[in-house]
Motif scaffolding. Structure first.
Motif, short mmCIF file in Angstrom:
data_model
loop_
_atom_site.label_atom_id
_atom_site.label_comp_id
_atom_site.label_asym_id
_atom_site.label_seq_id
_atom_site.Cartn_x
_atom_site.Cartn_y
_atom_site.Cartn_z
N THR A 1 0.83 -1.20 0.00
CA THR A 1 0.00 0.00 0.00
C THR A 1 0.87 1.25 0.00
OG1 THR A 1 -1.83 -1.11 1.13
CG2 THR A 1 -1.75 1.29 1.29
N ASP B 1 2.12 1.89 -3.47
CA ASP B 1 1.05 2.37 -4.35
C ASP B 1 0.74 3.84 -4.09
OD1 ASP B 1 -1.27 1.94 -6.23
OD2 ASP B 1 -2.37 2.48 -4.42
N LYS B 2 0.64 4.22 -2.82
CA LYS B 2 0.35 5.62 -2.48
C LYS B 2 1.47 6.53 -2.93
CE LYS B 2 -3.61 4.98 -0.30
NZ LYS B 2 -4.89 5.56 -0.79
N GLN C 1 1.23 7.10 -6.60
CA GLN C 1 0.17 8.06 -6.90
C GLN C 1 0.63 9.49 -6.62
OE1 GLN C 1 -3.92 7.17 -5.57
NE2 GLN C 1 -3.18 5.13 -4.97
N ARG D 1 10.43 6.32 -2.14
CA ARG D 1 10.07 5.20 -3.02
C ARG D 1 11.22 4.19 -3.09
NH1 ARG D 1 7.17 6.42 -8.62
NH2 ARG D 1 6.78 4.19 -8.31
#
Length: 428
Positions: free
Chosen positions: A49, A52-53, A56, A71
């Motif tokens: 998660t 993914d965030k 985004q 990241r």
């Protein structure tokens, strides 16, 4: 392969899960919301998660150095050294510096055959760029913030945060008092000269480092109108109270309208020539920390640097905010000073490693940045840059400000700081 605890993974970036209101929909606020959600997920050891965030958020604000590092850390902690390497390759391509090889989290990544090329690129980014001409040294601990040149009187005017004043420096380098106020002012930040009207405008704020807790100006912000010739304070314009305020940057339009940004509350204000009070141009909740500003060539737009989300255009007719596109190989995060020179923006970027002065070339309609070039970086006399102004074909700026030597309590961290330095950089 065992993973390091995510508390250790996140500690290196000192990120916190900042609460963001659901109604915040601007790119800057959306970015902060996604990053906060990613940090929360990482702290819960939900790395999928978190990744993914972060992806985004990366799509909302391009090339944020801290986000790229995060990241990479999440990828490494997820046992994806190839993805971590891809992020560091991207980071190096932005001209930024770091040494991830010192972190044991990246052991698998640095063992990849592609790592040496990335390491070489990060090292190359430490090269010295540009030459600064020292213009003045201020030995006193004042935390200099900005400088403008009063060409008529052949002097420099330098704002002081901790000194809570404005100094004048003559052609011989001698500093003397300039600001004449009947009542104390708070720390003085950004400066802008309106030569046509004989006025110096200054942003002032009760920053904790310079204002005791019991001082009535603590966390207050004012726009100061000063007679350019005499230094006499003519008027003070205060924004409505907020939990914390910090007027940091000020700009003057060709029609004499003054713009001032609040880096803590997050709003932007303006004062027309006939106005008797500040009027809000952009409300709280659009920007995270608005900084330097400049009016576009057509006079219809204010170009603004938000510290955590890059450059934006503000329509002066209605306050509508639009992010400015930028090149894929440029990171425009951490910009403090922003000055327009024709179709170029000259910016001081003190929120990245290395700290830099950049020339940003605008499109003909000044709606986007089409190229970025580093004019100065990694210089010994530019370790703590702050504000400045254009002086013909040069940038005149505070290249060592001293502010980093102060703690939040206003005390010096490690004794007296080195002298503040005012420097000149040739732009041609």
């Amino acid at each position: 392969m065992s993973r390091l605890p995510m508390t250790a993974v996140l500690a290196a970036l000192q990120l916190a899960a900042l609460p963001v209101q659901a109604q915040d929909v601007s790119p800057a606020m959306r970015f902060r919301q996604l990053r906060a959600e990613a940090v929360a997920a990482a702290n819960a050891d939900d790395l999928a998660t978190a990744a993914d965030k972060l992806a985004q958020a990366d799509g909302v604000v391009r090339n944020h150095p801290g986000l790229i590092q995060l990241r990479a850390r999440v990828a490494a902690a997820s046992e994806q050294p190839g993805e971590a390497l891809a992020q560091w390759r991207r980071y190096a391509g932005l001209g930024l510096t770091a040494n991830p090889a010192r972190d044991p989290l990246y052991a698998a990544m640095t063992a990849l055959p592609e790592w040496p090329a990335v390491a070489d690129a990060l090292t190359a980014n430490r090269a010295l760029i540009g030459v600064l001409e020292p213009r003045a040294l201020i030995p006193e601990a004042v935390a200099a913030e900005s400088v403008v040149r009063d060409a008529t009187r052949q002097r420099l005017l330098v704002s002081a945060i901790v000194g809570r004043t404005i100094m004048q420096i003559g052609a011989d380098g001698t500093a003397a008092p300039y600001l004449k106020a009947e009542a104390p002012v708070a720390g003085v930040f950004g400066l802008a000269v309106d030569e046509a009207r004989g006025v110096l405008w200054a942003a002032s704020a009760g920053l904790a480092a310079a204002t005791p807790a019991d001082d009535p100006l603590r966390d207050k912000a004012e726009l100061l109108k000063i007679d350019l010739a005499s230094g006499r304070l003519l008027a003070r314009y205060r924004a409505p109270d907020a939990p914390r305020r910090n007027f940091g940057d000020v700009a003057v339009g060709p029609d004499g309208t003054v713009y001032v940004s609040d880096s803590l509350a997050g709003d932007v204000w303006r004062l027309g020539v006939e106005d008797e009070a500040l009027r809000r141009l952009v409300p709280v909740g659009v920007f995270g920390s608005p900084q330097g500003m400049a009016v576009s060539a057509d006079g219809e737009t204010l170009i603004l640097a938000d510290y955590g989300s890059g450059l934006h255009r503000i329509a002066l007719a209605d306050g509508r905010v639009t992010p400015m596109p930028s090149p894929r190989d440029a990171s425009l995060i951490g910009i403090d000073t922003l000055l327009r020179r024709g179709d170029d923006l000259i910016v001081v970027q003190n929120g990245t490693a290395p700290m830099r002065v950049l020339r940003l070339t605008l499109s003909p309609d000044q709606t986007e940045v089409v190229a970025a070039r580093t004019l100065a970086a990694n210089l010994e006399s530019m370790t703590d840059p702050a504000g400045g102004s254009l002086d013909g074909a040069s940038l005149l700026f505070v290249s060592i400000s001293q502010l980093g030597a102060y703690g939040d309590d206003g005390a010096l961290r490690d004794g007296p700081p080195p002298p503040a330095v005012i420097s000149r950089l040739n732009l041609d």
